[in-house]
Design an enzyme around this catalytic site. Sequence first.
Site, PDB file in Angstrom:
ATOM      1  N   HIS A   1       0.814  -1.216   0.000  1.00  0.00           N
ATOM      2  CA  HIS A   1       0.000   0.000   0.000  1.00  0.00           C
ATOM      3  C   HIS A   1       0.850   1.270   0.000  1.00  0.00           C
ATOM      4  CE1 HIS A   1       0.480  -0.385   4.488  1.00  0.00           C
ATOM      5  NE2 HIS A   1       0.478   0.936   4.422  1.00  0.00           N
TER       6      HIS A   1
ATOM      7  N   ASP B   1       0.133  -7.574   1.420  1.00  0.00           N
ATOM      8  CA  ASP B   1       0.605  -6.188   1.593  1.00  0.00           C
ATOM      9  C   ASP B   1       2.123  -6.123   1.541  1.00  0.00           C
ATOM     10  OD1 ASP B   1       0.318  -3.459   1.829  1.00  0.00           O
ATOM     11  OD2 ASP B   1       0.243  -3.476   4.019  1.00  0.00           O
TER      12      ASP B   1
ATOM     13  N   ASN C   1       5.621   4.747   9.219  1.00  0.00           N
ATOM     14  CA  ASN C   1       6.345   3.540   9.633  1.00  0.00           C
ATOM     15  C   ASN C   1       6.087   2.360   8.707  1.00  0.00           C
ATOM     16  OD1 ASN C   1       6.296   4.537  12.948  1.00  0.00           O
ATOM     17  ND2 ASN C   1       8.095   3.485  12.130  1.00  0.00           N
ATOM     18  N   SER C   2       5.030   2.430   7.920  1.00  0.00           N
ATOM     19  CA  SER C   2       4.661   1.294   7.077  1.00  0.00           C
ATOM     20  C   SER C   2       5.814   0.846   6.194  1.00  0.00           C
ATOM     21  CB  SER C   2       3.482   1.665   6.181  1.00  0.00           C
ATOM     22  OG  SER C   2       2.284   1.455   6.830  1.00  0.00           O
TER      23      SER C   2
ATOM     24  N   LEU D   1      -8.949 -24.025  -2.125  1.00  0.00           N
ATOM     25  CA  LEU D   1      -9.827 -25.187  -2.058  1.00  0.00           C
ATOM     26  C   LEU D   1     -11.187 -24.900  -2.676  1.00  0.00           C
ATOM     27  CD1 LEU D   1      -9.098 -26.523   1.558  1.00  0.00           C
ATOM     28  CD2 LEU D   1      -8.122 -27.297  -0.608  1.00  0.00           C
TER      29      LEU D   1
END
Length: 493
Positions: free
Chosen positions: A141, A171, A243-244, A299
């Site tokens: 992101h 992410d 901080n991401s 599945l």
Amino acid sequence: MTVKTLKKSVIAVAIVAALTGAYSINSGHALWPPQAAAQQSQAVSSGPAASTTGTAAPVSYLPDMSAIVARNGAAVVNISVTGTAKNSAASLGFPELDPSDPFYEFFRHFRGPRSRGDVPTRGQGSGFILRENGIVLTNAHVVDGADEVVVKLIDKREFKAKVLGVDKASDVAVLKIDAKNLPTLKIGSAANTRVGEWVLAIGSPFGFENSATAGIVSAKSRSLPDENYVPFIQTDVAVNPGNSGGPLFNMAGEVIGINSQIYSRTGGYQGLSFAIPIDVVMKVEEQIVQYGKVQRGRLGISIQELSQSLAESFGIKKAGGALISSVENGSPAAKAGLEPGDVILAINGKEISSSSELPPLVADIRPGEPAKLQVWRKGSSRDIEVKVGAQKDSSVASADDKAAGQGRLGLALRQLTPEERQQIGGGNGLLVMNAAGAAARAGIRPGDVVLSVNGEPVSSVEQLRKLIAKSGKRVALLIQRDEAKLFVPVDLG
């Protein structure tokens, strides 16, 4: 009732327009010496100390993390992104309305003329150098929708980065910069991390580069809305916008995760931070570098948590496993004979304690490989082997894929059977198998039938994905629930 919101620690798009002014918001190889590790990994120690009463009193010591910062800070980078975004009424403080809406003319009259087209955007985040040849890891992101990505090192060098690929499901994004002999970090494992351990984050909160914050691991294997494939590490480390994408270290100076999200009412730190386990990150990085995309197993089932009351009704002593609520026609699960009401207790010998544990385990199995399931059915346990299929949305890892599709809605959908089409009057639509995220917040629930998106009838999941991908921040879904039809506005954010 107070509503809490889960927000990305970086919002990598901040609108820069003449009406608002220029601004940006955002989530906006050396090892630690064994001597230091041995000394500083002692979070708390006690020993005799003098006191006024003459009795020994315990003395507590907090860990000194300066060695981790000194030796690893050079490999933590700041990431700046620039791009463009569609101008909309919503960006000017007015709701985005369909022209057929009776209030459309009202808002158009009072807001007056407005500029159209693309507007520049900016954003910032964090990352770290994985390989000395220029491979950099960050969050998907952070770079989502970016036209240009710049990686800035602590020594002030800047490099334009190429996005090798992004995987929105986990992410994770993999970047490449043209540089050699770069400082790197040592990769650890989140599997051995214990709740209560001290951890350290380094990143660029609010643009303050190479900031260090510390805390403890609060919990492991957290399942968050819309994040089916990531067993998050929960910490109380102060993580803020910017901080991401930055690394989370253990006390041995090893990376055990990438900081990704915060749980917040305000958008700032409130004591709950979530990191992607580095074990998940490395699998994604390997596939993106080797194949350019991520392949995951599937599945073809919808599952739910098995509560104690449900367990008792199925004759299971302990509440655990994943209860199958539906099986997709023609799916690997259907071909293997799995049925609604089955409870998956284990996969390839690994016990399933909670339903959230199953999706990442299935996703890790390469498509085409067999999986052995332990299944509880009608009072007894049996083994069922299923040939794992491929996730239909595996193309999400492509660096060129700008469509958010179902991920923005949070819906698991399938086409209607002929019998189901008859029940709704012979028309087309998509049956909601599971609802989370934006759709769930709007009140959409399993069993609803999505008939149209912004007035355009839908007959396939791919068609819906394309319509959502080109939508703005809001979308109107026409759904049928039992005998009633109603429009549901969904805020995509």
